[in-house]
Motif scaffolding. Structure first.
Motif, PDB file in Angstrom:
ATOM      1  N   GLN A   1      -0.130 -57.943 -15.223  1.00 27.98           N
ATOM      2  CA  GLN A   1       0.929 -57.866 -16.232  1.00 27.98           C
ATOM      3  C   GLN A   1       1.492 -59.256 -16.546  1.00 27.98           C
ATOM      4  O   GLN A   1       1.638 -59.645 -17.707  1.00 27.98           O
ATOM      5  CB  GLN A   1       2.069 -56.954 -15.755  1.00 27.98           C
ATOM      6  CG  GLN A   1       1.645 -55.518 -15.479  1.00 27.98           C
ATOM      7  CD  GLN A   1       1.386 -55.279 -14.006  1.00 27.98           C
ATOM      8  OE1 GLN A   1       0.876 -56.181 -13.312  1.00 27.98           O
ATOM      9  NE2 GLN A   1       1.718 -54.089 -13.520  1.00 27.98           N
ATOM     10  N   LEU A   2       1.798 -59.998 -15.490  1.00 25.26           N
ATOM     11  CA  LEU A   2       2.358 -61.333 -15.692  1.00 25.26           C
ATOM     12  C   LEU A   2       1.317 -62.278 -16.300  1.00 25.26           C
ATOM     13  O   LEU A   2       1.641 -63.120 -17.157  1.00 25.26           O
ATOM     14  CB  LEU A   2       2.851 -61.906 -14.368  1.00 25.26           C
ATOM     15  CG  LEU A   2       3.985 -61.129 -13.668  1.00 25.26           C
ATOM     16  CD1 LEU A   2       4.399 -61.854 -12.395  1.00 25.26           C
ATOM     17  CD2 LEU A   2       5.177 -60.963 -14.595  1.00 25.26           C
ATOM     18  N   ALA A   3       0.054 -62.134 -15.867  1.00 25.48           N
ATOM     19  CA  ALA A   3      -1.009 -62.989 -16.401  1.00 25.48           C
ATOM     20  C   ALA A   3      -1.214 -62.735 -17.889  1.00 25.48           C
ATOM     21  O   ALA A   3      -1.481 -63.662 -18.668  1.00 25.48           O
ATOM     22  CB  ALA A   3      -2.307 -62.756 -15.638  1.00 25.48           C
ATOM     23  N   LEU A   4      -1.079 -61.475 -18.296  1.00 26.15           N
ATOM     24  CA  LEU A   4      -1.242 -61.124 -19.702  1.00 26.15           C
ATOM     25  C   LEU A   4      -0.159 -61.773 -20.560  1.00 26.15           C
ATOM     26  O   LEU A   4      -0.431 -62.255 -21.668  1.00 26.15           O
ATOM     27  CB  LEU A   4      -1.220 -59.605 -19.863  1.00 26.15           C
ATOM     28  CG  LEU A   4      -1.759 -59.049 -21.191  1.00 26.15           C
ATOM     29  CD1 LEU A   4      -3.213 -59.458 -21.383  1.00 26.15           C
ATOM     30  CD2 LEU A   4      -1.610 -57.535 -21.221  1.00 26.15           C
ATOM     31  N   ILE A   5       1.074 -61.795 -20.031  1.00 26.58           N
ATOM     32  CA  ILE A   5       2.174 -62.460 -20.757  1.00 26.58           C
ATOM     33  C   ILE A   5       1.865 -63.942 -20.925  1.00 26.58           C
ATOM     34  O   ILE A   5       2.036 -64.522 -22.004  1.00 26.58           O
ATOM     35  CB  ILE A   5       3.514 -62.264 -20.003  1.00 26.58           C
ATOM     36  CG1 ILE A   5       3.919 -60.789 -20.014  1.00 26.58           C
ATOM     37  CG2 ILE A   5       4.607 -63.127 -20.616  1.00 26.58           C
ATOM     38  CD1 ILE A   5       5.123 -60.488 -19.145  1.00 26.58           C
TER      39      ILE A   5
ATOM     40  N   PRO B   1       4.203 -72.038 -23.197  1.00 25.67           N
ATOM     41  CA  PRO B   1       4.037 -71.657 -21.786  1.00 25.67           C
ATOM     42  C   PRO B   1       5.370 -71.500 -21.051  1.00 25.67           C
ATOM     43  O   PRO B   1       5.504 -70.621 -20.180  1.00 25.67           O
ATOM     44  CB  PRO B   1       3.219 -72.823 -21.205  1.00 25.67           C
ATOM     45  CG  PRO B   1       2.478 -73.379 -22.359  1.00 25.67           C
ATOM     46  CD  PRO B   1       3.413 -73.249 -23.502  1.00 25.67           C
ATOM     47  N   GLU B   2       6.353 -72.344 -21.378  1.00 24.30           N
ATOM     48  CA  GLU B   2       7.665 -72.210 -20.729  1.00 24.30           C
ATOM     49  C   GLU B   2       8.325 -70.895 -21.096  1.00 24.30           C
ATOM     50  O   GLU B   2       8.952 -70.235 -20.245  1.00 24.30           O
ATOM     51  CB  GLU B   2       8.564 -73.393 -21.131  1.00 24.30           C
ATOM     52  CG  GLU B   2       8.082 -74.753 -20.643  1.00 24.30           C
ATOM     53  CD  GLU B   2       8.102 -74.872 -19.128  1.00 24.30           C
ATOM     54  OE1 GLU B   2       8.864 -74.112 -18.483  1.00 24.30           O
ATOM     55  OE2 GLU B   2       7.350 -75.700 -18.570  1.00 24.30           O
ATOM     56  N   LEU B   3       8.207 -70.507 -22.380  1.00 23.33           N
ATOM     57  CA  LEU B   3       8.753 -69.203 -22.803  1.00 23.33           C
ATOM     58  C   LEU B   3       8.022 -68.064 -22.094  1.00 23.33           C
ATOM     59  O   LEU B   3       8.645 -67.064 -21.694  1.00 23.33           O
ATOM     60  CB  LEU B   3       8.621 -69.052 -24.324  1.00 23.33           C
ATOM     61  CG  LEU B   3       9.504 -69.976 -25.176  1.00 23.33           C
ATOM     62  CD1 LEU B   3       9.185 -69.798 -26.654  1.00 23.33           C
ATOM     63  CD2 LEU B   3      10.986 -69.679 -24.903  1.00 23.33           C
ATOM     64  N   ALA B   4       6.712 -68.231 -21.962  1.00 19.91           N
ATOM     65  CA  ALA B   4       5.937 -67.199 -21.264  1.00 19.91           C
ATOM     66  C   ALA B   4       6.364 -67.099 -19.806  1.00 19.91           C
ATOM     67  O   ALA B   4       6.472 -65.988 -19.251  1.00 19.91           O
ATOM     68  CB  ALA B   4       4.445 -67.527 -21.358  1.00 19.91           C
TER      69      ALA B   4
ATOM     70  N   LEU C   1       9.132 -64.278 -15.601  1.00 19.60           N
ATOM     71  CA  LEU C   1      10.083 -64.216 -14.491  1.00 19.60           C
ATOM     72  C   LEU C   1      10.889 -62.922 -14.520  1.00 19.60           C
ATOM     73  O   LEU C   1      11.089 -62.259 -13.483  1.00 19.60           O
ATOM     74  CB  LEU C   1      11.026 -65.426 -14.546  1.00 19.60           C
ATOM     75  CG  LEU C   1      12.073 -65.503 -13.441  1.00 19.60           C
ATOM     76  CD1 LEU C   1      11.409 -65.573 -12.070  1.00 19.60           C
ATOM     77  CD2 LEU C   1      12.995 -66.702 -13.651  1.00 19.60           C
ATOM     78  N   VAL C   2      11.336 -62.541 -15.733  1.00 24.38           N
ATOM     79  CA  VAL C   2      12.103 -61.289 -15.872  1.00 24.38           C
ATOM     80  C   VAL C   2      11.237 -60.108 -15.474  1.00 24.38           C
ATOM     81  O   VAL C   2      11.653 -59.236 -14.683  1.00 24.38           O
ATOM     82  CB  VAL C   2      12.602 -61.134 -17.324  1.00 24.38           C
ATOM     83  CG1 VAL C   2      13.276 -59.771 -17.494  1.00 24.38           C
ATOM     84  CG2 VAL C   2      13.555 -62.257 -17.682  1.00 24.38           C
TER      85      VAL C   2
END
Length: 602
Positions: A165-169, A258-261, A266-267
């Motif tokens: 899930q996190l990798a997809l974001i 990338p920072e936004l991702a 993180l959330v």
């Protein structure tokens, strides 16, 4: 200019140069890749540390072991980075040097017509700036671009193993970067090419201003030259700003997304950890891996800019290297059994490439007998200098032929031809070296006797009174000498080459009458067995010749002795009457006055 090519088409042209150093480059790439793998391994140690060693009841030894492992990995990463530099720097500089030597050699081979079209600053920027950049790209940019790409791919795969899930974001942020990257590549390539060409033009302006500094000062045009240079420098500055804006925008995109991702991840990651779908250690390791991956992503803007600039540098380099040398040695060469120096123009015509419809010379037919001195006279623009430059094949005839002892110049070995033919130009060019080296430049035997004889014939005795005598460095283009002194050194250089055919483009124009008489007296003896074709702009030079050829509108209209033509040809009388008045070489006169004063003091 060369046709548009893709990045890989352009870069692939470096393969023959890079082939010998590919093993070293591969080792450098391997070290850089291993360093990235080591960097990606550190988050996995952190995951184990958080999930096991930092849990209640965890052993202190495990924490120390994890810390030691991270320390070892850090040292290994630093060592691999150092090894990468050791592997690639030396071979990259070797390739740079070889390419620079190859370019210089090619420039020496290319015909004068090529150099007529190209500014010296453009060639200088290709030989220095572009090749310097290619060396840095080979040693760093190319390797890091590959390593960065592999690091991102490996990092994303590792991130998927921890949390899809996190990798997809994180991966979703890559899509806009890829789309913008294609636009960036096109726009940045154009502005980079523009910047490098403008830098070459600016270098040409600097070189011309430095070489022409006496003219600028004499005519009080330093301010105008500065204003012109300022305009060119400002245009280049604006181009560099545009180039920086393109790169800054791309860097902003690849940094921000990338920072936004990571923020969104993180959330979501906290929510997944709270629900028990993701361990705390995996969450920490994921974001540590993401930080490792984010760094090369942010770095990709600079690497992509380097790659595109390298492509432009390659294109600019091969624009010169692909230029054909039209004046070459034929596969089957011919040479007279005995070189006597019989020079013949056989219905020869000549026109510059970009003005083929307006030939400078038309149907020239002229025979110069071995050992004869023949003067060419004519009004300005009649084609005298062009005719002389055809003899050593600085240019080739466009129709007809020129022969020496019955052999077409185009059938000679070029180097052999230029040993047979010597030349001295009106606009003398000397090199930043000693008087000795300049005089003996074309000599087959660099003996002291030949040096002294050549200087004596050219009445260049002033060379012995220079600070270090004939070993005095005379400065760039010999501008530390007077015009008459430069001409005498150039004439001595032509004499020292001992040619069978000597071509002189008004070599005595800057000499005073007395010095010219001395030179002519010695030349009559030295040139007794040398076929000489000389452009004359003064009656006194005409007197040196056995015969005179009158050149009018690119055609030979009369040939005979000075007396014969003076009596029978109206145009010849007009040309002779309007030849340049005798100049005064003030340096020579001052030298004579100094000598007289010194003699009187004794």
């Amino acid at each position: 200019m060369t046709k548009q090519t893709s990045f890989f088409q352009s870069i692939s042209r470096l393969y023959p140069h890079m082939k010998p150093i590919l093993p070293r480059l591969f080792m450098g790439l391997l070290c850089a890749l291993l360093a990235s793998v080591v960097a990606l391994a550190i988050p996995q140690v952190l995951r184990v540390l958080v999930n096991e060693s930092l849990q209640p009841g965890g052993a202190t030894e495990s924490v120390l072991m994890a810390s030691l492992t991270i320390l070892v990995l850090g040292i290994a990463e630093a060592g691999l980075v150092a090894l990468r530099r050791q592997f690639v720097i030396n071979p990259a500089t070797t390739v740079e040097t070889r390419m620079r030597i190859s370019l210089y050699h090619h420039l020496q081979d290319l015909p004068v017509a090529f150099h007529d079209r190209w500014g010296s600053g453009q060639l200088l920027s290709r030989a220095m700036t572009d090749l310097n950049f290619l060396r840095r790209w080979m040693a760093f940019g190319a390797i890091m671009l590959v390593v960065t790409t592999l690091t991102v791919v490996i990092g994303v795969v590792v991130m998927f193993t921890m949390s899809w899930q996190l990798a997809l974001i994180f991966l979703c942020a890559a899509l806009p970067i890829m789309i913008y990257g294609f636009r960036f590549r096109t726009s940045f390539s154009k502005v980079t090419r523009q910047s490098q060409d403008q830098a070459g033009d600016l270098a040409t302006t600097v070189e011309e201003s430095v070489h022409g500094i006496r003219v600028l000062k004499a005519f009080g045009r330093s301010r105008e030259a500065l204003e012109n240079f300022n305009e060119q420098a400002e245009v280049l500055r604006q181009t560099e700003i545009a180039k920086a804006k393109h790169q800054a925008t791309f860097t902003m995109v690849v940094t921000l997304l990338p920072e936004l991702a990571l923020g969104a991840g993180l959330v979501v990651g906290v929510m997944l950890a709270a629900s028990g779908e993701l361990s705390i250690g995996a969450l920490v390791a994921f974001f540590a891996t993401a930080a490792v991956v984010a760094a090369p992503v942010e770095f990709s803007g600079m690497l992509l800019a380097m790659a595109l600039t390298a492509k432009t540098a390659v294109d600019r380099h091969f624009e010169v290297m692909d230029s054909a040398n039209t004046i070459t040695t034929p596969e089957t060469q011919r040479k007279p059994q005995e070189v006597k120096g019989a020079l013949s123009f056989n219905n020869a015509s000549f026109a510059f490439e970009d003005a083929s419809d307006h030939p400078i010379l038309r149907g020239i037919s002229l025979d110069v007998r071995p050992g004869e001195t023949l003067a060419l006279v004519g009004i300005t623009g009649s084609g005298k200098s062009a005719m002389l430059q055809l003899v050593p094949r600085l240019y080739d005839v466009t129709d007809g032929s020129i022969t020496i002892d019955g052999v077409d110049l185009r059938d000679f070995d070029v180097e052999e031809l230029r040993r047979i033919v010597g030349m001295a130009f009106e606009d003398t060019t000397l090199f930043s070296s000693s008087v000795r080296d300049n005089v003996l430049l074309g000599a087959s035997e660099r003996t002291e006797e030949l040096l002294h004889e050549s200087l004596d014939v050219a009445q260049a005795h002033f060379a012995y009174s220079l600070p270090d005598g004939v070993d005095t460095l005379i400065g760039e283009e010999g501008l530390s000498l007077s015009g008459g002194q430069r001409q005498r050194i150039a004439l001595a250089r032509a004499i020292a080459a001992k040619p069978k055919v000597l071509v002189l483009d008004d070599p005595l124009s800057a000499l005073d009458v007395h010095t010219e008489e001395l030179v002519e007296a010695r030349l009559r003896k030295v040139l007794a067995d040398t076929t000489t074709l000389i452009v004359a702009h003064r009656p006194s030079t005409v007197a040196l010749a056995d015969r005179v050829a009158l050149l009018e509108n690119g055609r030979i209209t009369a040939v005979g002795t000075h007396t014969e033509l003076l009596a029978a040809n109206d145009h010849y009388r007009y040309v002779i009457a309007n030849l340049v008045a005798e100049p005064r070489d003030l340096d020579s006169e001052l030298s004579e006055l100094d000598a007289e004063a010194e003699e009187m003091s004794r």
